[in-house]
Design an enzyme around this catalytic site. Structure first.
Site, PDB file in Angstrom:
ATOM      1  N   ASP A  17       2.334   4.167   1.942  1.00 39.61           N
ATOM      2  CA  ASP A  17       3.289   3.854   0.873  1.00 39.61           C
ATOM      3  C   ASP A  17       4.669   4.430   1.210  1.00 39.61           C
ATOM      4  OD1 ASP A  17       4.171   2.818  -1.490  1.00 39.61           O
ATOM      5  OD2 ASP A  17       3.195   4.301  -2.777  1.00 39.61           O
ATOM      6  N   GLY A  20       9.175   0.517   2.016  1.00 43.83           N
ATOM      7  CA  GLY A  20      10.295  -0.197   1.401  1.00 43.83           C
ATOM      8  C   GLY A  20      11.402   0.770   1.008  1.00 43.83           C
ATOM      9  N   TRP A  22      11.922   3.802   2.085  1.00 43.39           N
ATOM     10  CA  TRP A  22      12.476   4.434   3.299  1.00 43.39           C
ATOM     11  C   TRP A  22      13.608   3.576   3.865  1.00 43.39           C
ATOM     12  CZ3 TRP A  22      12.583   2.825   8.470  1.00 43.39           C
ATOM     13  CH2 TRP A  22      12.833   3.826   9.437  1.00 43.39           C
ATOM     14  N   ARG A  30      13.781  -4.123   3.289  1.00 46.25           N
ATOM     15  CA  ARG A  30      12.424  -3.587   3.160  1.00 46.25           C
ATOM     16  C   ARG A  30      11.573  -3.926   4.388  1.00 46.25           C
ATOM     17  NH1 ARG A  30      10.529  -2.103  -1.510  1.00 46.25           N
ATOM     18  NH2 ARG A  30       8.461  -2.898  -1.030  1.00 46.25           N
ATOM     19  N   THR A  64      -5.107  -6.549  -2.830  1.00 50.49           N
ATOM     20  CA  THR A  64      -5.190  -7.900  -3.435  1.00 50.49           C
ATOM     21  C   THR A  64      -3.962  -8.106  -4.333  1.00 50.49           C
ATOM     22  OG1 THR A  64      -6.697  -6.876  -5.021  1.00 50.49           O
ATOM     23  CG2 THR A  64      -7.703  -8.261  -3.381  1.00 50.49           C
ATOM     24  N   ASN A  66      -0.985  -6.940  -3.872  1.00 44.42           N
ATOM     25  CA  ASN A  66       0.266  -7.094  -3.115  1.00 44.42           C
ATOM     26  C   ASN A  66       0.691  -8.559  -2.977  1.00 44.42           C
ATOM     27  OD1 ASN A  66      -0.333  -4.270  -0.877  1.00 44.42           O
ATOM     28  ND2 ASN A  66       0.888  -4.352  -2.741  1.00 44.42           N
ATOM     29  N   ILE A 192      -4.313   6.202  -7.164  1.00 41.07           N
ATOM     30  CA  ILE A 192      -5.289   5.713  -6.178  1.00 41.07           C
ATOM     31  C   ILE A 192      -5.141   4.194  -5.982  1.00 41.07           C
ATOM     32  CG2 ILE A 192      -7.149   5.522  -7.891  1.00 41.07           C
ATOM     33  CD1 ILE A 192      -9.070   6.571  -5.696  1.00 41.07           C
ATOM     34  N   SER A 193      -4.555   3.518  -6.960  1.00 43.45           N
ATOM     35  CA  SER A 193      -4.228   2.083  -6.863  1.00 43.45           C
ATOM     36  C   SER A 193      -5.358   1.204  -6.321  1.00 43.45           C
ATOM     37  CB  SER A 193      -2.973   1.873  -6.007  1.00 43.45           C
ATOM     38  OG  SER A 193      -1.878   2.512  -6.599  1.00 43.45           O
ATOM     39  N   GLU A 204     -11.052  14.777  -1.447  1.00 44.43           N
ATOM     40  CA  GLU A 204      -9.930  15.665  -1.756  1.00 44.43           C
ATOM     41  C   GLU A 204      -8.661  14.822  -1.643  1.00 44.43           C
ATOM     42  OE1 GLU A 204      -9.978  18.851  -2.682  1.00 44.43           O
ATOM     43  OE2 GLU A 204     -12.169  18.810  -2.633  1.00 44.43           O
TER      44      GLU A 204
HETATM   45  C1  FPP Z   1       3.069  -0.284   0.088  1.00 39.14           C
HETATM   46  O1  FPP Z   1       4.349  -0.055  -0.337  1.00 39.14           O
HETATM   47  C2  FPP Z   1       2.860  -0.761   1.462  1.00 39.14           C
HETATM   48  C3  FPP Z   1       2.540  -2.040   1.850  1.00 39.14           C
HETATM   49  C4  FPP Z   1       2.319  -3.151   0.936  1.00 39.14           C
HETATM   50  C5  FPP Z   1       2.413  -2.466   3.252  1.00 39.14           C
HETATM   51  C6  FPP Z   1       2.132  -1.459   4.274  1.00 39.14           C
HETATM   52  C7  FPP Z   1       2.104  -2.120   5.542  1.00 39.14           C
HETATM   53  C8  FPP Z   1       2.377  -1.608   6.745  1.00 39.14           C
HETATM   54  C9  FPP Z   1       2.723  -0.223   7.115  1.00 39.14           C
HETATM   55  C10 FPP Z   1       2.310  -2.447   7.879  1.00 39.14           C
HETATM   56  C11 FPP Z   1       0.992  -2.237   8.517  1.00 39.14           C
HETATM   57  C12 FPP Z   1       0.945  -3.018   9.698  1.00 39.14           C
HETATM   58  C13 FPP Z   1      -0.156  -3.257  10.376  1.00 39.14           C
HETATM   59  C14 FPP Z   1      -0.065  -3.994  11.631  1.00 39.14           C
HETATM   60  C15 FPP Z   1      -1.471  -2.853   9.912  1.00 39.14           C
HETATM   61  P1  FPP Z   1       5.713  -0.077   0.426  1.00 39.14           P
HETATM   62  O2  FPP Z   1       5.518   0.541   1.739  1.00 39.14           O
HETATM   63  O3  FPP Z   1       6.181  -1.473   0.373  1.00 39.14           O
HETATM   64  O4  FPP Z   1       6.756   0.872  -0.165  1.00 39.14           O
HETATM   65  P2  FPP Z   1       7.613   1.050  -1.474  1.00 39.14           P
HETATM   66  O5  FPP Z   1       6.634   1.613  -2.464  1.00 39.14           O
HETATM   67  O6  FPP Z   1       8.625   2.043  -1.045  1.00 39.14           O
HETATM   68  O7  FPP Z   1       8.195  -0.232  -1.913  1.00 39.14           O
END
Ligand code: FPP
Length: 244
Positions: A17, A20, A22, A30, A64, A66, A192-193, A204
């Site tokens: 998490d 986006g 970051w 994003r 699901t 997302n 935990i979403s 833990e």
């Molecule tokens: C949750 O929030 C993260 C995701 C929906 C995607 C995470 C996906 C990856 C790191 C890519 C993985 C790639 C492979 C090849 C397995 P967010 O990161 O969008 O963040 P936010 O809460 O800051 O919007």
């Protein structure tokens, strides 16, 4: 801390998490955060499974829910999965890591499904740790899907009602894996979403503020020091170990 006292969890879960946020905090798109997050995940997962003693790593990369994100973001992520699984397959293969996927196949595209099937097949006999990608995954959906499979087997007299217990139920989940010992969610969100609800019942929890693209090997080592301090009682009075 004295290295000999470090406790290593057998099965670690990571809720990825903060990609986006970051990117947005740097004035970038994003999608850039997802790209860097995916590169970090590839390095971190190989470190965790090849160098720390952790045997199983489950990572939540797409829930699901997302699919409710914008079409642009979902399309970007699906293309990224396809591209990265194709390019990373050889790296996992080289380190003897077995890659598996948990989640529903519908409505993933043919291209994503073909790629995940190929990497699963390529790495299926590997013995150097298991990397479980939870993709189009929901914990409640997994419990429903297990229940449907049990109901089918009951109907076909493959099992009896008396045989249904927690052990048997666990075998019907997407993967036959031991429970999660240590669950990390990056980015300072304390939820935990819908991630591995069954498997995380005695995990833990650890919630670093760090956004996922910055959650590197050193951050993971810090997390392990925190895990080492925890006293796991599983509802009883003493520390017990569930996994071999
Ligand atoms: C949750 O929030 C993260 C995701 C929906 C995607 C995470 C996906 C990856 C790191 C890519 C993985 C790639 C492979 C090849 C397995 P967010 O990161 O969008 O963040 P936010 O809460 O800051 O919007």
């Amino acid at each position: 801390m004295d290295d000999s006292k470090i406790k290593i969890p057998y099965h670690v879960g990571i809720i990825v998490d903060g990609n986006g946020r970051w990117a947005e905090e740097q004035g970038k798109k994003r999608s850039y955060g997802h790209k860097i997050g995916s590169e970090n995940l590839e390095k971190l997962s190989r470190y965790i499974l090849s160098q720390t003693g952790v045997k199983i790593l489950s990572v939540y990369v797409f829930s699901t829910e997302n699919f409710k994100r914008s079409k642009e973001e979902v399309d970007y992520l699906m293309n990224l999965f396809t591209k990265k699984f194709k390019s990373d397959a050889k790296l996992y293969q080289k380190e003897n890591i077995k890659v598996v996927f948990s989640g529903r196949r519908e409505p993933l595209s043919e291209e994503v499904l073909k790629t995940i099937d190929e990497i699963t097949e390529m790495t299926k006999n590997n013995t150097g740790g298991i990397l479980n990608f939870c993709l189009n995954y929901g914990g409640r959906a997994e419990i429903i899907d297990a229940t449907l499979k049990i109901s089918k087997d009951l109907g076909q007299n493959k099992i009896t009602e008396e045989e249904i217990n927690e052990d048997l139920f666990a075998h019907y989940l997407y993967q036959d894996l031991p429970p999660i010992d240590f669950l990390i969610r990056t980015s300072g969100e304390y939820r935990i979403s819908n991630f591995m609800l069954w498997q995380a019942s005695y995990a833990e929890f650890y919630f670093p503020e760090t956004y996922f693209p910055d959650f590197n090997n050193d951050e993971f080592d810090k997390a392990i020091l925190e895990y080492t301090k925890r006293d796991r009682r599983f509802g009883g009075n003493h520390y017990e170990k569930t996994n071999p």
